[in-house]
Design a protein around this motif. Structure first.
Motif, PDB file in Angstrom:
ATOM      1  N   LEU A 195       0.818  -1.217   0.000  1.00 47.89           N
ATOM      2  CA  LEU A 195       0.000   0.000   0.000  1.00 47.89           C
ATOM      3  C   LEU A 195       0.851   1.266   0.000  1.00 47.89           C
ATOM      4  O   LEU A 195       0.523   2.225  -0.711  1.00 47.89           O
ATOM      5  CB  LEU A 195      -0.960  -0.026   1.185  1.00 47.89           C
ATOM      6  CG  LEU A 195      -2.183  -0.945   1.003  1.00 47.89           C
ATOM      7  CD1 LEU A 195      -2.999  -1.033   2.277  1.00 47.89           C
ATOM      8  CD2 LEU A 195      -3.060  -0.454  -0.154  1.00 47.89           C
ATOM      9  N   PRO A 196       1.958   1.315   0.762  1.00 44.96           N
ATOM     10  CA  PRO A 196       2.807   2.513   0.657  1.00 44.96           C
ATOM     11  C   PRO A 196       3.376   2.722  -0.748  1.00 44.96           C
ATOM     12  O   PRO A 196       3.450   3.854  -1.226  1.00 44.96           O
ATOM     13  CB  PRO A 196       3.922   2.232   1.669  1.00 44.96           C
ATOM     14  CG  PRO A 196       3.279   1.362   2.697  1.00 44.96           C
ATOM     15  CD  PRO A 196       2.365   0.469   1.894  1.00 44.96           C
ATOM     16  N   ALA A 197       3.767   1.632  -1.411  1.00 40.91           N
ATOM     17  CA  ALA A 197       4.284   1.762  -2.772  1.00 40.91           C
ATOM     18  C   ALA A 197       3.187   2.227  -3.726  1.00 40.91           C
ATOM     19  O   ALA A 197       3.444   2.990  -4.661  1.00 40.91           O
ATOM     20  CB  ALA A 197       4.872   0.439  -3.242  1.00 40.91           C
ATOM     21  N   ARG A 198       1.960   1.784  -3.505  1.00 39.09           N
ATOM     22  CA  ARG A 198       0.848   2.146  -4.389  1.00 39.09           C
ATOM     23  C   ARG A 198       0.325   3.557  -4.097  1.00 39.09           C
ATOM     24  O   ARG A 198       0.071   4.340  -5.026  1.00 39.09           O
ATOM     25  CB  ARG A 198      -0.286   1.126  -4.212  1.00 39.09           C
ATOM     26  CG  ARG A 198      -1.584   1.469  -4.931  1.00 39.09           C
ATOM     27  CD  ARG A 198      -1.461   1.395  -6.448  1.00 39.09           C
ATOM     28  NE  ARG A 198      -1.223   0.038  -6.887  1.00 39.09           N
ATOM     29  CZ  ARG A 198      -2.182  -0.858  -7.137  1.00 39.09           C
ATOM     30  NH1 ARG A 198      -3.458  -0.506  -6.998  1.00 39.09           N
ATOM     31  NH2 ARG A 198      -1.886  -2.077  -7.538  1.00 39.09           N
ATOM     32  N   LEU A 199       0.175   3.887  -2.811  1.00 42.01           N
ATOM     33  CA  LEU A 199      -0.515   5.117  -2.434  1.00 42.01           C
ATOM     34  C   LEU A 199       0.422   6.229  -1.972  1.00 42.01           C
ATOM     35  O   LEU A 199      -0.017   7.366  -1.804  1.00 42.01           O
ATOM     36  CB  LEU A 199      -1.525   4.829  -1.317  1.00 42.01           C
ATOM     37  CG  LEU A 199      -2.584   3.767  -1.604  1.00 42.01           C
ATOM     38  CD1 LEU A 199      -3.432   3.519  -0.361  1.00 42.01           C
ATOM     39  CD2 LEU A 199      -3.460   4.178  -2.780  1.00 42.01           C
ATOM     40  N   GLY A 200       1.681   5.898  -1.729  1.00 45.26           N
ATOM     41  CA  GLY A 200       2.583   6.859  -1.118  1.00 45.26           C
ATOM     42  C   GLY A 200       2.437   6.826   0.395  1.00 45.26           C
ATOM     43  O   GLY A 200       1.495   6.228   0.938  1.00 45.26           O
ATOM     44  N   ALA A 201       3.359   7.474   1.086  1.00 37.29           N
ATOM     45  CA  ALA A 201       3.360   7.433   2.555  1.00 37.29           C
ATOM     46  C   ALA A 201       2.082   8.020   3.139  1.00 37.29           C
ATOM     47  O   ALA A 201       1.479   7.462   4.059  1.00 37.29           O
ATOM     48  CB  ALA A 201       4.582   8.170   3.088  1.00 37.29           C
TER      49      ALA A 201
END
Length: 281
Positions: A200-206
């Motif tokens: 999810l961090p890779a997909r949505l950003g931090a």
């Protein structure tokens, strides 16, 4: 007997000491299974042995399956398998030893534990594969630990007839750890994007990932409130434990706190505080 250096490698490889941080959640399941008290010392010891065996199997399997991915990430390249400090044969032997210890402990507990023992092995075997296919992979590790208090309940109660409170507590564990794993994955955003690893961090950003994790943690805390309500509304100790759980959950979103510390020890302390809630309700 393995040499001291080999034993040290195995301990570093499995991180077996981290089982201690999940034990409060497991003990709560046993407490609820035994009728709001702890079961016998024998049952508790066997539950701990089963938990350690399952932990060794899950962690080792994760390391074996992810050895090539770990090599691509500077944070994980120094682990035993990608660095060449441990052979693949030894890693597989450790993995098989873990599952054997787990199954023997389940067999010693009761028939239902043995019958149901394959169920936790499925997510333990496959959760590390999810990052190859879906950014929802964080919920795989949440499922692994959510099954632990249910297993402890069966070990103590001798049957799988789960009351709603136990199922809700398992739901708390599921969402608590899933949210914490989303936070943990923030450390690998750039590496995951570069190597096409789903998270999810890779997909949505931090920022986006933290908003999802925050919603997940709000849900886990509300579930815990539901446990207290179903157990009669609780007393001062239960609400104090709920408050402490909320404080630690909120601390995971303070920007000044480094991400590694948000995962450990802060998220661990939130889980321990949450585990106390049903025991003092």
């Amino acid at each position: 007997m393995p040499s001291e250096s080999t034993l040290k490698k195995i301990l570093n490889f499995t991180k077996v000491e981290h089982t201690a941080f999940s034990l409060p959640l497991i003990f709560t399941g046993a407490w609820m299974g035994a009728g709001d008290r702890f079961p016998s010392v024998r049952v508790m010891l066997l539950i701990v042995v089963a938990a350690v065996g399952a932990r060794v199997f899950g962690m080792s399997m994760n390391r074996v399956l992810d050895r090539h991915i770990d090599l691509l990430n500077p944070r994980t390249a120094g682990r035993e398998l990608p660095s060449g400090k441990m052979s693949l044969a030894l890693a597989i032997a450790v993995t098989l030893s873990g599952v054997l210890v787990y199954l023997l402990a389940c067999a010693a507990l009761n028939d239902w534990c043995l019958i149901l023992s394959p169920i936790p092995l499925v997510p333990l075997l496959g959760y590390s594969l999810l990052k190859r296919f879906t950014p929802l992979c964080h919920f795989g590790i949440g499922l692994c630990l959510a099954l632990a208090p249910l297993g402890a309940f069966v070990a103590a109660a001798g049957h799988p007839r789960f009351p709603v409170t136990v199922l809700l507590f398992s739901g708390f564990v599921f969402f608590w750890l899933s949210g914490a794993d989303i936070i943990y994955a923030m450390m690998d955003i750039e590496s995951d994007r570069r190597n096409h690893i789903h998270s999810l961090p890779a997909r949505l950003g931090a920022g986006g990932a933290q908003r999802v994790a925050g919603a997940v943690h709000l849900l886990c805390w509300m579930i815990l409130v539901g446990v207290v309500w179903l157990m009669g509304g609780g007393g001062p100790l239960a609400w104090t434990a709920l408050f402490i759980t909320a404080v630690f959950l909120l601390m995971m979103y303070i920007p000044a706190v480094p991400v590694p510390k948000r995962f450990f020890p802060i998220s661990t302390l939130a889980g321990i505080a949450g585990a106390l809630v049903p025991m003092v309700a």
